[in-house]
Write an enzyme that holds these catalytic residues in place. Structure first.
Site, PDB file in Angstrom:
ATOM      1  N   ASP A   1       0.858  -1.194   0.000  1.00 38.64           N
ATOM      2  CA  ASP A   1       0.000   0.000   0.000  1.00 38.64           C
ATOM      3  C   ASP A   1       0.897   1.247   0.000  1.00 38.64           C
ATOM      4  OD1 ASP A   1      -0.404  -0.780   3.429  1.00 38.64           O
ATOM      5  OD2 ASP A   1       0.657   0.996   2.710  1.00 38.64           O
TER       6      ASP A   1
ATOM      7  N   HIS B   1       8.565  -5.580  -1.408  1.00 40.80           N
ATOM      8  CA  HIS B   1       7.639  -6.524  -2.057  1.00 40.80           C
ATOM      9  C   HIS B   1       6.827  -5.849  -3.157  1.00 40.80           C
ATOM     10  CE1 HIS B   1       7.656  -9.254   1.783  1.00 40.80           C
ATOM     11  NE2 HIS B   1       8.741  -9.401   1.062  1.00 40.80           N
TER      12      HIS B   1
ATOM     13  N   CYS C   1       5.236   0.599 -24.104  1.00 40.58           N
ATOM     14  CA  CYS C   1       5.510  -0.137 -25.349  1.00 40.58           C
ATOM     15  C   CYS C   1       4.236  -0.579 -26.074  1.00 40.58           C
ATOM     16  CB  CYS C   1       6.380  -1.364 -25.043  1.00 40.58           C
ATOM     17  SG  CYS C   1       5.492  -2.690 -24.210  1.00 40.58           S
TER      18      CYS C   1
ATOM     19  N   THR D   1       4.918  -6.956  11.941  1.00 42.14           N
ATOM     20  CA  THR D   1       5.165  -8.085  11.062  1.00 42.14           C
ATOM     21  C   THR D   1       5.304  -9.374  11.872  1.00 42.14           C
ATOM     22  OG1 THR D   1       6.558  -8.946   9.267  1.00 42.14           O
ATOM     23  CG2 THR D   1       7.678  -7.675  10.982  1.00 42.14           C
TER      24      THR D   1
HETATM   25  N1  APR Z   1      -0.538  -3.105  15.521  1.00 38.72           N
HETATM   26  C1  APR Z   1       0.660  -3.781  15.533  1.00 38.72           C
HETATM   27  N2  APR Z   1       0.828  -5.038  15.023  1.00 38.72           N
HETATM   28  C2  APR Z   1      -0.266  -5.628  14.507  1.00 38.72           C
HETATM   29  C3  APR Z   1      -1.546  -4.999  14.476  1.00 38.72           C
HETATM   30  C4  APR Z   1      -1.645  -3.676  15.011  1.00 38.72           C
HETATM   31  N3  APR Z   1      -2.797  -3.018  15.017  1.00 38.72           N
HETATM   32  N4  APR Z   1      -2.445  -5.858  13.907  1.00 38.72           N
HETATM   33  C5  APR Z   1      -1.749  -6.990  13.613  1.00 38.72           C
HETATM   34  N5  APR Z   1      -0.444  -6.849  13.988  1.00 38.72           N
HETATM   35  C6  APR Z   1       0.645  -7.813  13.836  1.00 38.72           C
HETATM   36  C7  APR Z   1       0.214  -9.256  14.017  1.00 38.72           C
HETATM   37  O1  APR Z   1       0.328  -9.639  15.363  1.00 38.72           O
HETATM   38  C8  APR Z   1       1.213 -10.009  13.128  1.00 38.72           C
HETATM   39  O2  APR Z   1       2.371 -10.348  13.868  1.00 38.72           O
HETATM   40  O3  APR Z   1       1.089  -7.713  12.496  1.00 38.72           O
HETATM   41  C9  APR Z   1       1.586  -8.965  12.048  1.00 38.72           C
HETATM   42  C10 APR Z   1       0.997  -9.247  10.663  1.00 38.72           C
HETATM   43  O4  APR Z   1       1.587 -10.421  10.178  1.00 38.72           O
HETATM   44  P1  APR Z   1       1.265 -10.976   8.700  1.00 38.72           P
HETATM   45  O5  APR Z   1      -0.179 -10.950   8.471  1.00 38.72           O
HETATM   46  O6  APR Z   1       2.000 -12.252   8.574  1.00 38.72           O
HETATM   47  O7  APR Z   1       1.883  -9.861   7.732  1.00 38.72           O
HETATM   48  P2  APR Z   1       3.416  -9.595   7.350  1.00 38.72           P
HETATM   49  O8  APR Z   1       4.331 -10.010   8.440  1.00 38.72           O
HETATM   50  O9  APR Z   1       3.524  -8.225   6.850  1.00 38.72           O
HETATM   51  O10 APR Z   1       3.587 -10.635   6.107  1.00 38.72           O
HETATM   52  C11 APR Z   1       4.832 -10.694   5.471  1.00 38.72           C
HETATM   53  O11 APR Z   1       3.966 -12.191   3.823  1.00 38.72           O
HETATM   54  O12 APR Z   1       2.105 -12.732   2.684  1.00 38.72           O
HETATM   55  C12 APR Z   1       3.346 -12.180   2.545  1.00 38.72           C
HETATM   56  O13 APR Z   1       4.204 -10.628   0.985  1.00 38.72           O
HETATM   57  C13 APR Z   1       3.316 -10.759   2.046  1.00 38.72           C
HETATM   58  O14 APR Z   1       4.512  -8.826   2.842  1.00 38.72           O
HETATM   59  C14 APR Z   1       3.800  -9.956   3.251  1.00 38.72           C
HETATM   60  C15 APR Z   1       4.649 -10.956   4.004  1.00 38.72           C
END
Ligand code: APR
Length: 240
Positions: free
Chosen positions: A94, A115, A145, A182
């Protein structure tokens, strides 16, 4: 915190959760609604391009209706006032970091989309990435192109993330590594904390709950990003 000049921040879907953008692995997350192997691999695109293009058209439209939250805005504030080095490495596709004001007007961006981004289309004929805000399902022509060979500019599973050399170079120069929102489920991003640790760089996790790599962090704070990130940014800027 006085001797911190260079900061590397990794963000994930959790930083955009409070803006109403689904995360991937939380309850009801994207990968519960869709199978990765159906929408997020080159093989899926070869097998059923319509399914994949429709999925990303839906995501591209959705993120344009969302607003930044205090976590994005706090990082933009840090970006504006921090005179040391700062690199925000986001796994997110995003544009909320940019919309919050990060990196505006700088030669070299301080936000790096490892990503890819929803708001680009990538032509597989001429390899040019073009800003894109509408759909790809009708196979529009590449603005560069003219070929009808556009795909989402998103790094799919099995593909190489972008600018890895620049990320590792920044980690080598860093005085602090911070991970925000994450799960630590996906490499190579999940390995950055280990890399930082091996380099002797202090590490901090800001996440709703302990991530899969939580044990690697020197310090971990758990709670919503909209609360944790502004608080941490205030601490850093007041120590500067
Ligand atoms: N504030 C802080 N952390 C949060 C919140 C919030 N409001 N809501 C959720 N989280 C945390 C969750 O606890 C989790 O650990 O964010 C994390 C989200 O994890 P994922 O859904 O696995 O997302 P991400 O880690 O970004 O995924 C990594 O995986 O699917 C692929 O390419 C995609 O970039 C992505 C990568």
């Amino acid at each position: 915190m006085t001797d911190i000049r260079n900061i590397v921040i990794l963000t994930g879907a959790g930083i955009s959760a409070e803006s109403g953008i689904d995360t991937f692995r939380d309850a009801g997350g994207l990968w519960e609604q869709h199978k990765v192997e159906d929408v997020a691999t080159p093989e899926a695109f070869a097998r059923d391009p319509d399914l994949v293009l429709r999925f990303y058209d839906m995501r591209r439209e959705a993120i344009q209706t969302k607003q930044t939250n205090p976590a994005h805005e706090a990082l933009a504030r840090l970006d504006e006032h921090w005179d040391g080095d700062l690199l925000i490495v986001t796994q997110n596709v995003d544009d909320l970091h940019e919309r919050a004001g990060s990196q505006i007007g700088l030669e070299e961006t301080r936000v790096l989309h490892m990503h890819g981004t929803h708001l680009n289309a990538w032509c597989t004929a001429c390899d040019v990435r073009s800003p894109w805000r509408t759909t790809l399902i009708d196979r529009p022509a590449c603005p560069e192109c003219g070929e009808r060979a556009l795909r989402p500019d998103v790094v799919w599973f099995g593909e190489m993330p972008y600018e890895m050399e620049r990320i590792y170079a920044a980690l080598r120069e860093a005085d602090l590594f911070v991970s925000i929102g994450t799960s630590g489920a996906v490499y190579p991003a999940a390995g950055f904390v280990q890399e930082a640790k091996a380099l002797g760089v202090p590490t901090l996790e800001l996440n709703l709950e302990p991530s899969q790599g939580s044990a690697w962090f020197d310090e971990a704070r758990h709670g919503p990003a909209s609360a944790l990130v502004p608080q941490w940014v205030d601490e850093v800027l007041s120590s500067d």
